[in-house]
Write an enzyme that holds these catalytic residues in place. Structure first.
Site, PDB file in Angstrom:
ATOM      1  N   LYS A   6       5.936  -4.140  -4.394  1.00 39.93           N
ATOM      2  CA  LYS A   6       7.336  -4.116  -4.188  1.00 39.93           C
ATOM      3  C   LYS A   6       8.001  -3.966  -3.035  1.00 39.93           C
ATOM      4  O   LYS A   6       9.207  -4.850  -2.885  1.00 39.93           O
ATOM      5  CB  LYS A   6       7.818  -2.581  -4.804  1.00 39.93           C
ATOM      6  N   TRP A  45      -3.075  -2.784  -1.591  1.00 38.75           N
ATOM      7  CA  TRP A  45      -2.779  -4.031  -1.841  1.00 38.75           C
ATOM      8  C   TRP A  45      -3.619  -4.871  -0.796  1.00 38.75           C
ATOM      9  O   TRP A  45      -3.234  -4.787   0.382  1.00 38.75           O
ATOM     10  CB  TRP A  45      -1.270  -4.156  -1.593  1.00 38.75           C
ATOM     11  N   ASN A  79      -1.519   2.108   6.209  1.00 42.93           N
ATOM     12  CA  ASN A  79      -0.765   1.044   5.608  1.00 42.93           C
ATOM     13  C   ASN A  79      -0.345   0.289   6.655  1.00 42.93           C
ATOM     14  O   ASN A  79      -0.121   0.773   7.935  1.00 42.93           O
ATOM     15  CB  ASN A  79       0.698   1.583   4.953  1.00 42.93           C
ATOM     16  N   GLY A  80      -0.400  -1.131   6.540  1.00 43.12           N
ATOM     17  CA  GLY A  80      -0.109  -1.951   7.735  1.00 43.12           C
ATOM     18  C   GLY A  80      -1.366  -2.805   7.969  1.00 43.12           C
ATOM     19  O   GLY A  80      -2.159  -2.985   7.099  1.00 43.12           O
ATOM     20  N   ARG A 115       4.959   0.228  -6.660  1.00 44.09           N
ATOM     21  CA  ARG A 115       4.937  -0.658  -5.357  1.00 44.09           C
ATOM     22  C   ARG A 115       4.013  -1.925  -5.623  1.00 44.09           C
ATOM     23  O   ARG A 115       4.192  -2.825  -4.804  1.00 44.09           O
ATOM     24  CB  ARG A 115       4.667   0.133  -4.203  1.00 44.09           C
ATOM     25  N   GLU A 125      17.274 -17.556  -8.714  1.00 41.96           N
ATOM     26  CA  GLU A 125      16.711 -16.265  -9.138  1.00 41.96           C
ATOM     27  C   GLU A 125      16.374 -16.180 -10.500  1.00 41.96           C
ATOM     28  O   GLU A 125      15.416 -15.149 -10.637  1.00 41.96           O
ATOM     29  CB  GLU A 125      17.947 -15.258  -8.735  1.00 41.96           C
ATOM     30  N   HIS A 157      16.885 -37.130  -8.989  1.00 37.37           N
ATOM     31  CA  HIS A 157      15.958 -37.712  -7.723  1.00 37.37           C
ATOM     32  C   HIS A 157      14.681 -37.355  -7.701  1.00 37.37           C
ATOM     33  O   HIS A 157      14.223 -37.327  -6.577  1.00 37.37           O
ATOM     34  CB  HIS A 157      16.992 -37.063  -6.415  1.00 37.37           C
ATOM     35  N   LYS A 216      12.535 -14.680 -11.499  1.00 36.79           N
ATOM     36  CA  LYS A 216      12.499 -13.601 -12.258  1.00 36.79           C
ATOM     37  C   LYS A 216      11.306 -14.009 -13.520  1.00 36.79           C
ATOM     38  O   LYS A 216      10.410 -13.334 -13.614  1.00 36.79           O
ATOM     39  CB  LYS A 216      13.683 -13.042 -12.970  1.00 36.79           C
ATOM     40  N   CYS A 227       0.698  -1.198  -0.014  1.00 36.82           N
ATOM     41  CA  CYS A 227       0.011  -0.064  -0.058  1.00 36.82           C
ATOM     42  C   CYS A 227       0.801   1.438  -0.127  1.00 36.82           C
ATOM     43  O   CYS A 227       1.968   1.322   0.435  1.00 36.82           O
ATOM     44  CB  CYS A 227      -0.911   0.045   1.328  1.00 36.82           C
ATOM     45  N   GLU A 270       7.953 -14.365 -11.951  1.00 36.36           N
ATOM     46  CA  GLU A 270       7.193 -13.281 -11.319  1.00 36.36           C
ATOM     47  C   GLU A 270       6.769 -12.298 -12.543  1.00 36.36           C
ATOM     48  O   GLU A 270       5.653 -11.694 -12.390  1.00 36.36           O
ATOM     49  CB  GLU A 270       8.332 -12.229 -10.711  1.00 36.36           C
TER      50      GLU A 270
HETATM   51  C1  AGP Z   1      12.150  -9.759  -5.999  1.00 36.70           C
HETATM   52  O1  AGP Z   1      11.824  -9.494  -7.343  1.00 36.70           O
HETATM   53  C2  AGP Z   1      10.883  -9.636  -5.393  1.00 36.70           C
HETATM   54  N1  AGP Z   1       9.965  -8.393  -5.808  1.00 36.70           N
HETATM   55  C3  AGP Z   1      10.715 -10.060  -4.140  1.00 36.70           C
HETATM   56  O2  AGP Z   1      11.277 -11.549  -4.059  1.00 36.70           O
HETATM   57  C4  AGP Z   1      11.620  -9.322  -3.178  1.00 36.70           C
HETATM   58  O3  AGP Z   1      13.051  -9.671  -3.294  1.00 36.70           O
HETATM   59  C5  AGP Z   1      11.027  -9.782  -1.590  1.00 36.70           C
HETATM   60  O4  AGP Z   1      10.050  -9.458  -1.378  1.00 36.70           O
HETATM   61  C6  AGP Z   1      12.229  -9.064  -0.701  1.00 36.70           C
HETATM   62  O5  AGP Z   1      12.174  -7.773  -0.725  1.00 36.70           O
HETATM   63  P1  AGP Z   1      13.169  -6.601  -0.098  1.00 36.70           P
HETATM   64  O6  AGP Z   1      14.480  -7.215  -0.653  1.00 36.70           O
HETATM   65  O7  AGP Z   1      12.609  -5.573  -0.275  1.00 36.70           O
HETATM   66  O8  AGP Z   1      13.305  -7.089   1.563  1.00 36.70           O
END
Ligand code: AGP
Length: 611
Positions: free
Chosen positions: A606, A77, A103-104, A27, A484, A507, A488, A2, A491
């Site tokens: 984000k 969000w 937010n929260g 975000r 990673e 395995h 990517k 948010c 996501e």
């Molecule tokens: C990465 O592409 C993602 N958006 C997500 O996995 C992110 O790395 C994760 O939420 C951790 O966020 P941070 O590094 O801000 O703690």
């Protein structure tokens, strides 16, 4: 997650609110809304979906709404209640005089709601936030003072919040407060801004004050008063924000993600600058305050992180163990906080986070801090909540990252881990890093070479874009690269992608292989090269479509692999920092080819500020 924007001053609030929300869009969110005070009436405008939907509603009544010089705005969000217009913020009370954005998460919202309903409050949403609106209205009815109403209401709240509140009967006043969620006040001439993050207000002012937990700020166009939860007036710590508005521009790239991938050579140079001065000099990390004798006595390191930061941490483990001989555990913060962890004063706990606001990682480092461990934070946001928990800080200097999918911040974290590992080893008296330091210095040029051949990766992306699943295999230091690369792709393209250690393939996962399954082997020269080659043969024998990512020039690879992505030759120890770049590009081009919303993938935020 948010985002909050608030404004009070002499200009039409609506433009500033919508502009601020636009700059927080990156975000990730699923609905939006604003509240303004027009001719003495609080009015709410909300819409589900993209911010443009809200803009369309607001623009249809622009000449009316722009009379208001006070307002609050929010992108939501969803956590409690679906992403509908009714659940979008701002929320109000029975009489509609209060408007609130939040937010929260209010953890005790169910009990509060029950109590408030008994008192006659009618709820119109499923959110936890609406309880705060009713609670503030109830307290205001008792005190006729908005700041006091907010102060009393927050005393009953459990959980995390950043709140911004206006009330119809208190014209020209905006009250904001926070606990475990970031909030800052931007200071202008006869005007104030409130935001949950810098991008919302940076184009208006660089003068700002960050709120600490439980502080309450009361703003009028020409005054700012800060108090604590016990009503004590506090002095204000005003600072200059080290940000440039240009960071929020795509600079001609189609997406922020592509721009950020291209920024990586400079990101590496930035991270190294001032820390790696010459290859025959020790690494300097000024913000690492851990006493050198204590560093020598460390018996254990625990690294906590989430998502992409977790993958950077896994590379950190590999090199710290290799260079320093200290045992390192890496764990997702969300697991670490729900078990009995064994830490003491000889344990260093490292939190890694791009945003510095990831709730699970904040909780994990706080938990470790209570147990007496030294806390070192690796973050892209030295102004974040997590950074403020740090005993030692490694600021990673990637610059603002707008795309939800982390790329350049990962690069900066990985390079920071190399510096940290070498620094620690040098403190312990190990001094054989001249070659690696040289490799670090020339790394930006090698990344530039990969970027210069991005068309080859684009061709490969097109070829494999119809795949429903993808497997990435690697061994050793590049296993996190496989994870990673897969993350990517998942996501931003929503293709089911998984990273495996190549040795694990037989395995179980090998059962999934057939002519429809692409297997991407990360085949960097070094001690596991031949092993991965054998694992690739095994996959090929099950008819998988083979792709290689390699720094080898071996022509024989052409027989085994349908596509080969080549990168410049590099020391195996540093290879994760180079190998990730083509994987970021591959994910980007596949998603772009599929027409996905690259910078704001569905369901993602984000920074994940709830546990
Ligand atoms: C990465 O592409 C993602 N958006 C997500 O996995 C992110 O790395 C994760 O939420 C951790 O966020 P941070 O590094 O801000 O703690």
């Amino acid at each position: 997650m948010c985002g909050i924007v608030g404004y009070i001053g002499a200009q039409p609030a609506v433009d500033i609110l919508l502009d601020g929300l636009t700059n927080l869009e990156y975000r990730g969110y699923d609905s939006a809304g604003i509240a303004v005070n027009v001719d003495g009436q609080v009015e709410l405008y909300k819409a589900e979906g993209k911010l443009q939907n809200l803009k369309d509603i607001v623009n249809a009544k622009k000449s009316h709404i722009e009379k208001s010089t006070i307002g609050i705005g929010h992108i939501r969000w969803a956590t409690h209640g679906a992403p509908t217009t009714a659940n979008a913020h701002p929320h109000s009370c029975n009489c509609g005089r209060v408007a609130i954005v939040h937010n929260g998460i209010i953890e005790n919202y169910k009990e509060l709601r029950e109590k408030l309903e008994k008192q006659g409050c009618t709820f119109r949403s499923q959110t936890d936030t609406e309880t705060v609106a009713h609670l503030v209205a109830t307290k205001f009815a008792q005190t006729n003072d908005l700041t006091e109403a907010v102060r009393l209401a927050t005393k009953e709240l459990e959980g995390a919040y950043a709140l911004c509140v206006i009330h119809q009967d208190v014209k020209n006043t905006l009250v904001a407060t926070r606990r475990n969620a970031p909030l800052l006040v931007g200071i202008g001439e006869g005007e104030y801004y409130v935001a949950s993050d810098v991008p919302a207000i940076i184009s208006y002012t660089k003068k700002a004050m960050y709120l600490d937990d439980n502080q309450i700020v009361t703003l009028t166009p020409d005054s700012m008063k800060l108090i604590d939860s016990e009503n004590n007036v506090l002095s204000q710590k005003i600072e200059t924000l080290p940000w440039e508005p240009v960071a929020l521009s795509k600079m001609g790239y189609k997406h922020f993600m592509l721009k950020e991938i291209h920024e990586q050579p400079d990101v590496v140079r930035n991270v190294l600058s001032g820390k790696l001065k010459a290859i025959d000099e020790p690494i300097k990390l000024n913000e690492v305050t851990l006493d050198k004798d204590k560093l020598k006595d460390l018996n254990r390191i625990q690294i906590v992180a989430c998502g992409t930061s977790l993958h950077a941490a896994m590379i950190g483990k590999y090199i710290i163990e290799d260079f320093c001989g200290i045992a390192v555990d890496v764990e997702p913060s969300s697991e670490y906080i729900y078990r009995k962890t064994i830490t003491d004063k000889n344990t260093l706990v490292i939190g890694v986070s791009q945003s510095g606001e990831t709730a699970d990682t904040i909780t994990a480092v706080r938990q470790a801090k209570k147990q007496g461990s030294h806390i070192l934070i690796v973050t892209n946001r030295p102004d974040s909540t997590m950074a403020r928990e740090a005993d030692s800080l490694v600021p990673v200097n990637a610059g603002i990252e707008v795309s939800v999918a982390a790329t350049k911040s990962y690069m900066a974290q990985v390079i920071s881990f190399y510096l940290l590992a070498i620094y620690m080893a040098e403190v312990k008296g190990v001094n054989n890093f001249t070659e690696l330091k040289h490799e670090l210095v020339v790394l930006p040029q090698k990344i530039e070479k990969v970027l210069a051949h991005k068309e080859d990766i684009q061709t490969c992306a097109k070829k494999f874009s119809s795949a429903k699943d993808f497997i990435f295999i690697a061994r050793g230091i590049n296993f996190p690269t496989a994870l990673e690369g897969a993350l990517k792709l998942k996501e931003i393209s929503y293709i089911n992608a998984t990273g495996y250690t190549a040795g694990e393939l037989k395995h179980g996962p090998i059962a999934m292989l057939d002519e429809s399954m692409p297997v991407l082997s990360i085949l960097m020269s070094g001690k596991v090269y031949d092993k991965i080659l054998s694992n690739s043969e095994e996959a090929k024998a099950r008819n998988a479509r083979m792709i290689a990512l390699t720094d080898s020039t071996d022509e024989k690879l052409n027989d085994l692999f349908e596509s080969i992505i080549r990168v410049p030759e590099i020391d195996e120890l540093l290879s994760p920092a180079l190998a990730i770049v083509p994987l970021q590009l591959l994910a980007y081009y596949i998603a772009e080819f599929l027409g996905k919303d690259v910078d704001q993938p569905r369901n993602l935020a984000k920074s994940v500020t709830v546990e």
